[in-house]
Write a protein that holds these residues in place. Structure first.
Motif, PDB file in Angstrom:
ATOM      1  N   UNK A  27       0.825  -1.209   0.000  1.00  0.00           N
ATOM      2  CA  UNK A  27       0.000   0.000   0.000  1.00  0.00           C
ATOM      3  C   UNK A  27       0.859   1.259   0.000  1.00  0.00           C
ATOM      4  N   UNK A  28       0.307   2.282  -0.619  1.00  0.00           N
ATOM      5  CA  UNK A  28       0.938   3.594  -0.621  1.00  0.00           C
ATOM      6  C   UNK A  28       0.253   4.469   0.419  1.00  0.00           C
ATOM      7  N   UNK A  29       1.031   5.361   1.010  1.00  0.00           N
ATOM      8  CA  UNK A  29       0.497   6.372   1.909  1.00  0.00           C
ATOM      9  C   UNK A  29       0.872   7.725   1.333  1.00  0.00           C
ATOM     10  N   UNK A  30      -0.027   8.686   1.479  1.00  0.00           N
ATOM     11  CA  UNK A  30       0.165   9.993   0.867  1.00  0.00           C
ATOM     12  C   UNK A  30      -0.175  11.084   1.862  1.00  0.00           C
ATOM     13  N   UNK A  72       6.086  -1.271   2.943  1.00  0.00           N
ATOM     14  CA  UNK A  72       6.459  -2.644   2.608  1.00  0.00           C
ATOM     15  C   UNK A  72       6.140  -3.659   3.698  1.00  0.00           C
ATOM     16  N   UNK A  73       6.167  -3.247   4.964  1.00  0.00           N
ATOM     17  CA  UNK A  73       5.909  -4.216   6.035  1.00  0.00           C
ATOM     18  C   UNK A  73       4.486  -4.124   6.592  1.00  0.00           C
ATOM     19  N   UNK A  74       3.654  -3.233   6.049  1.00  0.00           N
ATOM     20  CA  UNK A  74       2.248  -3.175   6.416  1.00  0.00           C
ATOM     21  C   UNK A  74       1.940  -2.646   7.804  1.00  0.00           C
ATOM     22  N   UNK A  78       5.928   5.114   8.051  1.00  0.00           N
ATOM     23  CA  UNK A  78       7.224   5.117   7.390  1.00  0.00           C
ATOM     24  C   UNK A  78       8.266   4.760   8.438  1.00  0.00           C
ATOM     25  N   UNK A  79       8.901   3.618   8.274  1.00  0.00           N
ATOM     26  CA  UNK A  79       9.919   3.191   9.228  1.00  0.00           C
ATOM     27  C   UNK A  79      11.217   3.935   8.969  1.00  0.00           C
ATOM     28  N   UNK A  80      11.834   4.377  10.057  1.00  0.00           N
ATOM     29  CA  UNK A  80      13.082   5.133   9.983  1.00  0.00           C
ATOM     30  C   UNK A  80      14.153   4.435  10.812  1.00  0.00           C
ATOM     31  N   UNK A  81      15.396   4.602  10.409  1.00  0.00           N
ATOM     32  CA  UNK A  81      16.514   4.100  11.202  1.00  0.00           C
ATOM     33  C   UNK A  81      16.672   5.004  12.423  1.00  0.00           C
ATOM     34  N   UNK A  87      13.566   3.620   5.901  1.00  0.00           N
ATOM     35  CA  UNK A  87      13.841   2.212   5.632  1.00  0.00           C
ATOM     36  C   UNK A  87      12.880   1.636   4.597  1.00  0.00           C
ATOM     37  N   UNK A  88      11.975   2.486   4.085  1.00  0.00           N
ATOM     38  CA  UNK A  88      11.012   2.084   3.053  1.00  0.00           C
ATOM     39  C   UNK A  88      11.054   3.135   1.950  1.00  0.00           C
TER      40      UNK A  88
END
Length: 144
Positions: A27-30, A72-74, A78-81, A87-88
């Motif tokens: 899925x995309x997020x906007x 990507x991981x659902x 938005x995953x960040x380091x 990270x996506x």
């Protein structure tokens, strides 16, 4: 008051967002925000499709900025380091460089008029972690 609102909707065109660099069907997020806003709040809207162009209907004329990421991981974010590096796959209107970190909405602004507008957002994919290889001992020389 109703005629005034009807006139405004007649002057509002659609925004079509072409997303380049999609990896899979995640899925995309906007986030669509006014360009003079300091951050990317409110939270992102989930789009249950990875098909583009994405369409936002009847958007009033103005200066806006768009952020898109592919989840990507659902997990819905938005995953960040720990250092704040995405990270996506993520992209912004105007496709600014991410070298200096996440751009502000002002760095990503575009103008939308009374007719339909088309913008392109290129997703930047995170770098793969390099595998560390232990140094090899050269013949005749011990490792230090």
């Amino acid at each position: 008051m109703v005629p005034l609102l009807a006139c405004q909707s007649l002057q509002a065109g659609d925004l079509l967002i072409e997303v380049e660099g999609l990896q899979d069907q995640a899925n995309l997020y906007l986030a669509l925000v006014p360009a003079d806003q300091q951050d990317w709040q409110p939270s992102l809207r989930e789009l249950h499709s990875a098909e583009t162009p994405l369409r936002l209907s009847d958007l009033p004329p103005g200066r806006y900025a768009v952020q898109v990421f592919q989840d990507n991981n659902g997990n819905g974010q938005l995953d960040l380091s720990p250092r704040g590096i995405p990270l996506e796959p993520v992209g912004f209107s105007g496709n600014p460089s991410l070298f200096g970190g996440k751009p502000t909405p002002g760095d990503s602004l575009f103008e939308h008029g009374t007719t339909d507008s088309v913008i392109s957002v290129r997703l930047i994919h995170p770098r793969k972690k390099k595998e560390r290889v232990a140094p090899r001992e050269a013949p005749g020389r011990p490792l230090k």
